[in-house]
Design an enzyme around this catalytic site. Structure first.
Site, PDB file in Angstrom:
ATOM      1  N   ARG B  53       6.198  13.837   0.986  1.00  0.00           N
ATOM      2  CA  ARG B  53       5.338  13.039   1.869  1.00  0.00           C
ATOM      3  C   ARG B  53       5.988  12.946   3.237  1.00  0.00           C
ATOM      4  NH1 ARG B  53       8.961  10.068   3.291  1.00  0.00           N
ATOM      5  NH2 ARG B  53       7.442   8.678   4.253  1.00  0.00           N
ATOM      6  N   GLY B  54       5.259  12.339   4.165  1.00  0.00           N
ATOM      7  CA  GLY B  54       5.708  12.335   5.555  1.00  0.00           C
ATOM      8  C   GLY B  54       4.932  13.427   6.269  1.00  0.00           C
ATOM      9  N   GLN B 203       7.704   2.525   1.056  1.00  0.00           N
ATOM     10  CA  GLN B 203       8.497   3.624   1.623  1.00  0.00           C
ATOM     11  C   GLN B 203       9.618   3.104   2.517  1.00  0.00           C
ATOM     12  OE1 GLN B 203       5.127   3.469   1.693  1.00  0.00           O
ATOM     13  NE2 GLN B 203       4.193   5.477   1.419  1.00  0.00           N
ATOM     14  N   ASP B 244       0.777   9.540  11.717  1.00  0.00           N
ATOM     15  CA  ASP B 244       0.147  10.648  11.000  1.00  0.00           C
ATOM     16  C   ASP B 244      -0.857  11.384  11.868  1.00  0.00           C
ATOM     17  OD1 ASP B 244       0.913   8.385   8.966  1.00  0.00           O
ATOM     18  OD2 ASP B 244       0.964  10.283   7.887  1.00  0.00           O
TER      19      ASP B 244
END
Lengths: 365, 365
Positions: B53-54, B203, B244
């Site tokens: 993820r990221g 997170q 994002d």
């Protein structure tokens, strides 16, 4: 209010006539248990550990704790010592100090051997008064919900966001922020509640969701991060929260994170109301930034408790091992972000003038 | 960056020369494990389940996924189908689509039997470029930290608040929001990071705290509710978050809750910066409110995973049984709340003009 159809209060006198029983709130929502409190020390421990919590309820519990202490030793010295001891258990909620001062006034002029009986009577009255006060908060808050419903499409629910638990389980009955909601629901006005989880102790997901569900009120749990996004998209009609202390100028101390929701409400023209009994007003303070903010254990941030698949209760460490945490229990929402205060006497502006209008007897001389 | 003194990237080619290995991020911070991904389907599953993820890293992983797909079948049909399949795994991060478009351009004009080799070269370049891009973001961000440090009492750390994980573990190395922090720390500029837990998937507490701790950067975990209170009390010098997707007018999509911190920063005159590589800019969109927001499982809100006292990993249900939850993955912070965008080319205003100044080649014709 009701749990599985059975009416409950959060605190009541036990069959022995002198000890009390309370709902053990740290076990919720996993277990509905009650515990007996048989001394001021028991009450203090229950308040400190949050087995009993919510600004109005900790006042009621402390009142009975003092009555139990006077039953053992009604001396002036013990009265003074016990009040100081109980008051120090939680620093932010002013109701605790208010209730203890009410108790002191009810007994201090009496001869020692009358004091215990007088204290029990006053504690019982404080509980009954809290129920009536919360009921009236609901009556006034319901008018706000009705006005919003009248502007919505018929059949669409009024969407209310609340933070933490200012429900009946934080009071003796009805709740503060939830009282208008229960009264709307009971009057068949369609409501839906966005329940902020309220980390770290998740009083929203654990307690508010529990009591709304038990009473049949439609609701949805969201993480504390989500409210601003929902407001941006028109999914919140108003916010109603409780408070642990309102200063004379209308600043509002409440569970950590309340300030962020008030900012988002302002940014999206969503009304932001605070519901409170008069006992939550601190007439001595003029600036919310001077309210003492409780520092709590890092463990509340670093661990979470819940139900394992087999139904047993377990606590897990959730964070990176070795990382420290800080845990401020409350924050302060400046009066400028508050649309109105909903009290048992009506709704007023969050300002010195607004409060003085409702409580003229407290106007500074 | 380093874990226990050993340098890591988040993604690398396996010894076989064609499959990849990645850090399994859903196991962090409890276990440091790597997994092998041997097909586009493996990569898609890892992206969807957030094992990888990221925003920058899912672009890199998808690039290798496409290379593996072309190794099996380099036809036009398979190229088109695989790009569409990989792109649909996460809707909000634009980097995923950007990386797949870069890959398509690198192979589409080539004869089928050249495509796989070209794809592997381009995927490796994308990873190396991401490292260099993030390093440059850090160089520019470090200047901001130095300027703030110069206004503080000598020896006092610069207090940075960050939300979610825009760390090296969300990229290939360095991170976006963390790159200035690592470069400051490595240059002996004193920093301290307030790490927003970032519910529901934490997170912050799980990944940002892990990577800062592993690299030796002082930090403290806080619940998402706390940042506004800390800002009110002067305990935050600036915020730096990742993103994002940034629209051409400077609106910022990032993990749910970012908007609330930006509001608090504005209300307290705390600078609020967003760090991003050019691949995060969506030049096609002019309004953040049109960015698709991923809806994720209610279970992420209703359950938490962590370590039991015996070290085993368990998932517990934390909320009131039967209560529903809603789980929006991201929110949008309007450009008006953003002090500046920190990119690999420098720092600019969050506006069409600011972005056009740094990326004149993308200026609308």
């Amino acid at each position: 209010m009701k749990i599985n159809g059975k009416p409950y209060r959060t605190i009541w006198l036990a069959k022995d006539g002198w000890s009390i029983e309370v709902i053990e709130q740290t076990k919720l929502p996993h277990r509905l248990e009650t515990i007996g409190l048989k001394s001021a020390e028991d009450c203090a421990r229950a308040i400190k550990s949050m087995q009993v919590r919510g600004a109005p309820l900790i006042g009621a519990c402390a009142a009975y704790g003092l009555a139990m202490a006077l039953r053992q030793d009604p001396s002036d010295a013990h009265l003074t010592r016990t009040i100081a001891f109980l008051a120090e258990q939680r620093p932010t909620a002013i109701n605790l100090r208010w209730a203890l001062e009410e108790m002191r006034r009810a007994v201090v002029e009496r001869p020692p051997n009358d004091r215990a009986a007088a204290a029990y009577r006053r504690a019982a009255d404080l509980c009954d008064d809290d129920v009536e006060t919360c009921r009236r908060i609901g009556v006034h808050g319901l008018e706000i919900l009705k006005a919003i419903a009248a502007r919505k499409k018929p059949g669409d629910p009024v969407n209310i966001l609340t933070h933490c638990n200012a429900g009946w389980i934080a009071c003796v009955d009805w709740g503060t922020a939830t009282s208008p909601i229960y009264q709307a629901h009971d009057a068949s006005l369609k409501v839906h509640v966005w329940v902020d989880e309220t980390r770290p102790r998740i009083q929203g997901a654990a307690l508010t969701a529990f009591e709304l569900g038990a009473h049949g009120v439609p609701h949805t749990i969201i993480v504390d991060n989500a409210g601003g996004h929902l407001m941006q998209h028109g999914l919140v009609d108003l916010c109603i929260v409780g408070t642990d202390r309102v200063t004379a100028n209308g600043d509002v101390a409440n569970k950590i994170g309340t300030y962020l929701k008030a900012l988002a409400a302002k940014d999206n023209n969503v009304p932001f109301y605070v519901a409170l009994p008069h006992s939550t007003i601190d007439w001595m303070l003029d600036d919310g930034m001077t309210i003492p903010i409780e520092q709590r254990s890092a463990d509340e941030v670093l661990k979470m408790t819940g139900r394992l698949p087999d139904g047993s209760i377990a606590t897990v460490e959730i964070a990176a091992p070795g990382s420290p945490a800080r845990n401020d229990g409350f924050d302060v929402t400046p009066a400028r972000l508050v649309t109105g205060l909903i009290t048992e006497r009506g709704v007023c502006e969050a300002s010195r003038e607004g409060l003085a209008g409702l409580y003229p007897e407290r106007r500074a001389s």
